[in-house]
Design a protein around this motif. Structure first.
Motif, short mmCIF file in Angstrom:
data_model
loop_
_atom_site.label_atom_id
_atom_site.label_comp_id
_atom_site.label_asym_id
_atom_site.label_seq_id
_atom_site.Cartn_x
_atom_site.Cartn_y
_atom_site.Cartn_z
N PRO A 70 29.89 49.67 21.92
CA PRO A 70 30.26 50.23 23.23
C PRO A 70 31.71 50.71 23.34
O PRO A 70 32.04 51.50 24.22
N GLN A 71 32.59 50.21 22.43
CA GLN A 71 34.00 50.62 22.47
C GLN A 71 34.26 51.91 21.69
O GLN A 71 35.36 52.45 21.72
N SER A 72 33.26 52.39 20.96
CA SER A 72 33.47 53.56 20.11
C SER A 72 33.50 54.84 20.93
O SER A 72 33.04 54.88 22.08
N ILE A 73 34.02 55.91 20.33
CA ILE A 73 34.08 57.21 21.01
C ILE A 73 32.68 57.80 21.16
O ILE A 73 32.48 58.72 21.97
N TRP A 74 31.72 57.27 20.39
CA TRP A 74 30.37 57.79 20.44
C TRP A 74 29.57 57.24 21.61
O TRP A 74 28.55 57.82 22.00
N ALA A 75 30.01 56.12 22.17
CA ALA A 75 29.25 55.48 23.26
C ALA A 75 29.13 56.36 24.50
O ALA A 75 28.01 56.61 24.98
N PRO A 76 30.24 56.85 25.07
CA PRO A 76 30.10 57.71 26.25
C PRO A 76 29.37 59.01 25.96
O PRO A 76 28.60 59.51 26.78
N GLN A 77 29.62 59.55 24.75
CA GLN A 77 28.93 60.78 24.36
C GLN A 77 27.42 60.55 24.28
O GLN A 77 26.62 61.38 24.71
N SER A 78 27.04 59.40 23.73
CA SER A 78 25.62 59.05 23.62
C SER A 78 24.99 58.86 25.00
O SER A 78 23.82 59.20 25.22
N ASN A 79 25.77 58.31 25.91
CA ASN A 79 25.32 58.12 27.29
C ASN A 79 24.94 59.47 27.92
O ASN A 79 23.86 59.63 28.50
N LEU A 80 25.82 60.45 27.74
CA LEU A 80 25.55 61.80 28.27
C LEU A 80 24.39 62.46 27.55
O LEU A 80 23.58 63.16 28.17
N MET A 81 24.32 62.27 26.24
CA MET A 81 23.25 62.89 25.45
C MET A 81 21.89 62.31 25.85
O MET A 81 20.89 63.03 25.90
N ALA A 82 21.85 61.02 26.13
CA ALA A 82 20.60 60.39 26.59
C ALA A 82 20.18 60.99 27.93
O ALA A 82 18.99 61.28 28.16
N ALA A 83 21.16 61.17 28.82
CA ALA A 83 20.87 61.77 30.13
C ALA A 83 20.33 63.18 29.97
O ALA A 83 19.34 63.56 30.62
N TYR A 84 20.97 63.96 29.09
CA TYR A 84 20.50 65.34 28.87
C TYR A 84 19.11 65.35 28.24
O TYR A 84 18.27 66.19 28.59
N ALA A 85 18.86 64.43 27.31
CA ALA A 85 17.54 64.34 26.66
C ALA A 85 16.45 64.13 27.70
O ALA A 85 15.42 64.83 27.70
#
Length: 285
Positions: A70-85
């Motif tokens: 959750p602390q990685s730079i990929w976590a927020p990006q993944s959050n948005l990508m899941a929403a877009y998916a």
């Protein structure tokens, strides 16, 4: 001699502790590198699944990224990508839930403007008509306004302004629908309140002219002719060439109304006569 032995023991202990500490740091670094590598691999899996159209598997992978690191730079990006998916396949409820999590956890993230915009779009695309539940309309309005107010210089703001016009027309149409209903039922005060709401809150919509006319009509019917004239003058000043102004004028000028009906009747007769002449000419050919 004893002192020398003690000194050697202390130095040896420090050396062992130092080596142990370095080993722990190295192991921690290795573990972190391995975790970052796993996170990146999982993110790529999600992206490939999304590109391939398997949105549920993609969303699952993006969620895994958030849980793993959750602390990685990929976590927020993944959050948005899941929403877009979820959004891409019309899973609007799941998409908005992901976006709510993002906005709560990362309120200062560089992509927060996109999060609000996508939230607005999710609600916007669920709009049916003014007679249905207004929740989607109101939620889309709320989020479009946030985008416009907080991020005015973005492309998202420009598109939000365009879509907000449609949203405002829907809200105004709801007020107009109710106003007409109350007018038909002779519930004068309720009707006036609905038409006034359009004037006060939706004055840039396509319903403003009709709202002014209806206010003239209601006040005229209940005998408040001076109040009716006030709204008629506003309508005439701003929309003199509109059909609603002609309808308003007819309320005060019965002679005008009679002449209009006579004109339409004569025009209809001329139209029929002209069509007969044309048909005769075609036969002669």
């Amino acid at each position: 001699m004893k002192k020398i032995k003690c000194l050697i023991l202390i130095i040896l202990s420090l050396f062992i502790f130092s080596c142990s500490k370095k080993e722990q740091i190295n192991q921690s670094t290795i573990k972190e590198k391995n975790l970052q590598s796993q996170v990146l691999e999982t993110f790529i899996e999600g992206k490939e699944a999304l590109d391939g159209g398997d949105v549920l598997f993609a969303a699952k992978k993006f969620t895994e990224v958030q849980v793993m690191f959750p602390q990685s730079i990929w976590a927020p990006q993944s959050n948005l990508m899941a929403a877009y998916a979820y959004y891409s396949q019309d899973y609007y409820l799941d998409a908005t839930e992901e976006l709510k999590i993002f906005l709560k956890k990362y309120p200062k993230h560089s992509n927060v403007d996109y999060a609000y915009y996508l939230m607005a779009i999710c609600y916007y695309e669920q709009i049916v008509d003014e007679k249905k539940d207004l929740n989607s309309v109101l939620k889309s309005k709320e989020n479009f306004e946030i985008v416009i107010d907080k991020f005015p210089n973005t492309d998202y703001a420009q598109d939000s302004k365009f879509k907000l016009e449609f949203v405002m027309d829907i809200l105004a149409s709801k007020e107009m629908y109710l106003g007409r209903y109350y007018l038909k039922k002779k519930k004068w005060i309720a009707a006036i309140n609905r038409f006034k709401t359009i004037l006060e809150e939706y004055d840039t919509t396509i319903y403003i002219e009709e709202a002014l006319h209806r206010l003239v009509e209601v006040h005229y019917l209940i005998g408040l002719k001076e109040e009716a004239k006030k709204y008629a003058s506003v309508l005439g000043y701003n929309y003199e060439s509109s059909q609603w102004y002609e309808n308003t004028y007819a309320l005060f000028d019965k002679k005008y109304e009679i002449n209009q009906k006579k004109f339409l009747k004569e025009n209809k007769k001329k139209s029929k006569f002209t069509s007969k002449i044309k048909s005769l000419l075609k036969l002669d050919e």
